[in-house]
Scaffold this active site. Structure first.
Site, PDB file in Angstrom:
ATOM      1  CB  SER A 276      45.180  80.945  79.157  1.00 40.04           C
ATOM      2  OG  SER A 276      46.017  80.596  80.257  1.00 40.04           O
ATOM      3  CG  ASP A 277      48.615  86.688  80.119  1.00 38.16           C
ATOM      4  OD1 ASP A 277      49.537  86.148  80.769  1.00 38.16           O
ATOM      5  OD2 ASP A 277      48.648  87.893  79.784  1.00 38.16           O
TER       6      ASP A 277
END
Ligand code: BGC
Length: 730
Positions: A276-277
């Protein structure tokens, strides 16, 4: 002319399973890795499995995190750059039950110690091999700390310079973007870092250019425009991919199973890990698609997000969710397998096939500097040069250098050097003095109180300096704080009082060479009218002002070309050379495409950039009148240096399919090569085009190569006039 109603649908499988190069690289090594993972996973508890998916930022005090690592509850850490701290964590791993190594990651984007120009400038060189050498050098510096993964390259295609992160990418074009994506991945990996191709996908298309905003992307655009750099990065061996923050067609990518699992993992054949960011899983609540953190964790894992950067959602909730039967164990296992696979491929385990990763030997600082300077030298784009105002020669007379940026040594970009000690940097004033100081008078006025011209220091002094000179070099810089993440702009004119200074200088009547340091295309119409020459210097980095002086005095001729369109005004955005045609091509008349208060063309088009010499194109020829959809065709063109000095030119090849079942872009870049020519020298440049590269994707995402006429254009920019054609036959 026969044109195509015959659709040759290349099966979607053509796009899947790209050849992957891994650090180990052979099928037997891959099989050995999978067997080791199976054996290791059989020994792991659920807590330890979920731990592999937890990827928090390094936090102080350190003891709780060291303890979590000891318990197998952390798979990697971001932002540990102190080698002693990396070693502390590694010692804890060695004493732990399973000894599973950690990922140590930072954003080594364009610098660690020595700052290279920012990546948009790498793309402006149109020489992917320079980007590769830059990425390698940055990785080598970074890897000395024990960091083993960089959050780079950012390969988001963007047509919107309001979006601050265009500074980190390669601009607007999928073909150029793919070439640079692959080169950057190769370079970082050569330098000893694993890479994270980011941000999959469509992060560069936020509506209104507002960072984090949603994007609306049709299937053809997704596959034709935004995915090619990711495909190239995967083929070049990127071990990881980072998902983007935003929604695409209403669904956040972090929770988007169609994009992450169906497209990225299945169709593109990506078998590394998807992270994920930063805190993006937690932010699924803000998107309004998750009720709470536990819900967000479930949705992200189901979508295919293997690694949870910073949200701690997996750490807090996955174990309970599995026990409660809300999350299938198979989804956790699949994610863990990908994380371990990447760690094996990186050579982090004692028993990694191919050996254990060692910190690569250091590159000496002078070599890194040379590389940084080589990138800077070829990245500057000369947009105009009336009256040969540049280069500055002895005959230019007295020179007035104006602008506080000429005293600057720091880079304006958001991602500055990560190392604590700042490298020695020459100022533009010193670099110019060293080159012309003893042959002609060089006057200087700061004009502004700061490098980015937010306020005046002494406007009158600057005007008096200009009056006393024969030629003015004004250096301006985009506001220091507005390049990078979270800094979208609604106004792209020169910031602060810089335009006011230029307006005043223009009344003095001396030729002005304007040097613009910027992280993005700006709307420079007003400035353009007032100056004789305009040079885009991007944010040139530690060796950048030295390189700039070389180019200003003509030791090196500029050879950069725009990787992104420079609009006339913000109202034209998005504007690209590869827009689709309309029913009413712009003629300036009413009821045609365009604006009543603005020209339809950009100020400077994609691919534009001048040299101190000139080039003539002729003899554009194709090797055959037709080509089958699975065939190849050669295109060749003669390029001659028609000026008086040596120079480099980026020879560009564009195509357009003029009749097809969908409207096709007015032009698409299909090939390019940068060549060096002596005065009077002529060279034939040959490009081999695959007919399949002229195809497109339909609304179902299928690749189509359609029979029909193809126009071919060659020249030094996307407005190249030399034209020929051939036919794709069925
Ligand atoms: C950015 C990523 C970056 C991450 C870690 C995020 O805000 O979008 O590109 O890699 O932070 O620093």
């Amino acid at each position: 002319m026969k044109h195509g109603l015959l659709l040759l649908t290349l099966l979607a499988s053509l796009c899947s399973s790209p050849a992957r190069s891994t650090p180990t690289g052979t099928p037997s090594a891959d099989r050995a890795i999978e067997a080791k993972i199976t054996a290791l996973m059989a020994r792991m508890t659920l807590t330890e499995k979920v731990g592999q998916l937890n990827f928090p930022s390094y936090a102080f005090p350190r003891e709780p995190q060291l303890e979590a690592v000891r318990q197998g509850r952390i798979g990697g850490l971001l932002n540990v750059v102190n080698p002693a701290h990396v070693k502390d964590f590694e010692a804890v791993i060695q004493a732990s039950r399973l000894k599973i190594p950690l990922l140590f990651a930072i954003d080594a984007i364009h610098s660690f110690h020595i700052a290279f120009p920012t990546p948009i400038a790498w793309a402006a060189t149109w020489r992917p091999e320079l980007a590769e050498s830059a990425a390698e050098a940055i990785a080598l510096e970074t890897a000395q700390t024990g960091v083993n993964l960089t959050f780079a390259p950012m390969i988001d295609i963007s047509r919107d310079p309001r979006w601050g992160r265009v500074i980190e990418g390669a601009g607007e074009d999928p073909m150029l973007g793919a070439a640079f994506a692959a080169a950057r991945v190769r370079g970082y990996r050569k330098g000893g870092l694993a890479t994270s191709a980011k941000h999959f996908v469509g992060y560069g298309a936020p509506e209104g250019g507002r960072d984090y905003n949603g994007a609306q992307i049709s299937a053809p655009e997704l596959f034709d425009r935004y995915i090619p750099p990711f495909q190239a990065a995967i083929e070049a061996g990127s071990e990881t991919v980072m998902a983007s923050f935003n929604t695409v067609n209403g669904v956040p990518v972090t929770a988007n199973r169609r994009l992450i699992t169906d497209v990225l993992k299945t169709r593109l054949g990506f078998d590394g890990l998807v992270m994920s960011d930063f805190a993006a899983i937690m932010e699924l609540k803000n998107h309004g698609v998750a009720a709470d953190l536990a819900d967000a964790a479930r949705r992200a894992l189901h979508a295919g997000i293997d690694l949870d950067m910073e949200s701690k959602a997996y750490d807090r909730h996955l174990e309970a969710a599995v026990k409660a039967g809300k999350v299938p164990m198979s989804e956790v296992d699949a994610a863990v397998r990908r994380v371990l696979r990447v760690k094996y491929r990186m050579g982090l385990f004692e028993d990694s096939p191919g050996g254990v990763r060692k910190i690569p030997a250091k590159m000496d600082e002078e070599t890194v500097r040379k590389r940084a300077r080589a990138v800077a030298l070829e990245s500057f784009v000369l947009l105009k040069n009336n009256g040969a105002t540049l280069p500055i020669t002895k005959e230019s007379g007295t020179v007035a250098l104006i602008g506080a940026a000429a005293l600057a040594t720091k880079d304006h970009s958001w991602y500055g050097p990560a190392a604590l000690e700042k490298p020695r940097t020459e100022t533009l004033l010193d670099a110019l003095k060293a080159r012309i100081g003893n042959r002609q008078t060089l006057l200087f006025s700061e004009a502004f109180a700061d490098a980015c011209g937010q306020a005046f220091k002494d406007k009158e002094h600057a005007l008096a300096t200009a009056r006393a000179a024969d030629v003015v070099v004004l250096i301006v810089a985009e506001d220091c704080t507005v390049s990078g993440e979270g800094v979208s702009r609604a106004d792209l004119t020169l910031s602060g009082v810089q335009q006011e200074m230029l307006d005043a200088l223009a009344t003095v009547g001396k030729p002005i060479a304007l040097v613009v340091e910027t992280g993005r295309p700006l709307a420079l119409s007003a400035a353009n009218d007032e100056v004789a020459s305009m040079l885009i210097a991007w944010h040139p980095g530690t060796e950048g002002r030295t390189a700039l002086a070389d180019v200003l005095v003509g030791e090196t001729a500029p050879s950069g070309k725009l990787p992104m369109t420079f609009p006339r005004s913000v109202g034209q955005i998005p504007i690209s050379y590869s827009d689709l045609p309309t029913s009413r091509p712009p003629t300036g008349d009413r009821f045609t495409t365009g604006y009543v208060d603005e020209k339809p063309t950009p100020l400077y088009p994609f691919g534009h950039g001048l040299s101190y010499t000139t080039f003539a194109y002729s003899g554009l020829k194709v090797s055959a009148p037709g080509v089958r959809p699975n065939g190849k065709i050669e295109v060749r063109v003669d390029v001659k240096n028609t000026g008086l000095r040596a120079g480099q030119e980026v020879v560009q090849l564009y195509t357009r399919q003029t009749v097809a079942s969908r409207s096709r872009p007015m032009r698409e870049l299909k090939a390019f090569e940068k060549i060096a020519l002596e005065p009077g020298e002529q060279r034939t440049v040959r490009f081999l085009l695959k007919a399949s590269d002229l195809g497109y994707h339909d609304e179902d995402g299928n690749k189509v190569v359609e029979a029909g006429p193809i126009r071919v254009f060659a020249g030094g920019s996307s407005t190249a006039e030399l034209e020929t054609g051939f036919e794709i036959t069925d």
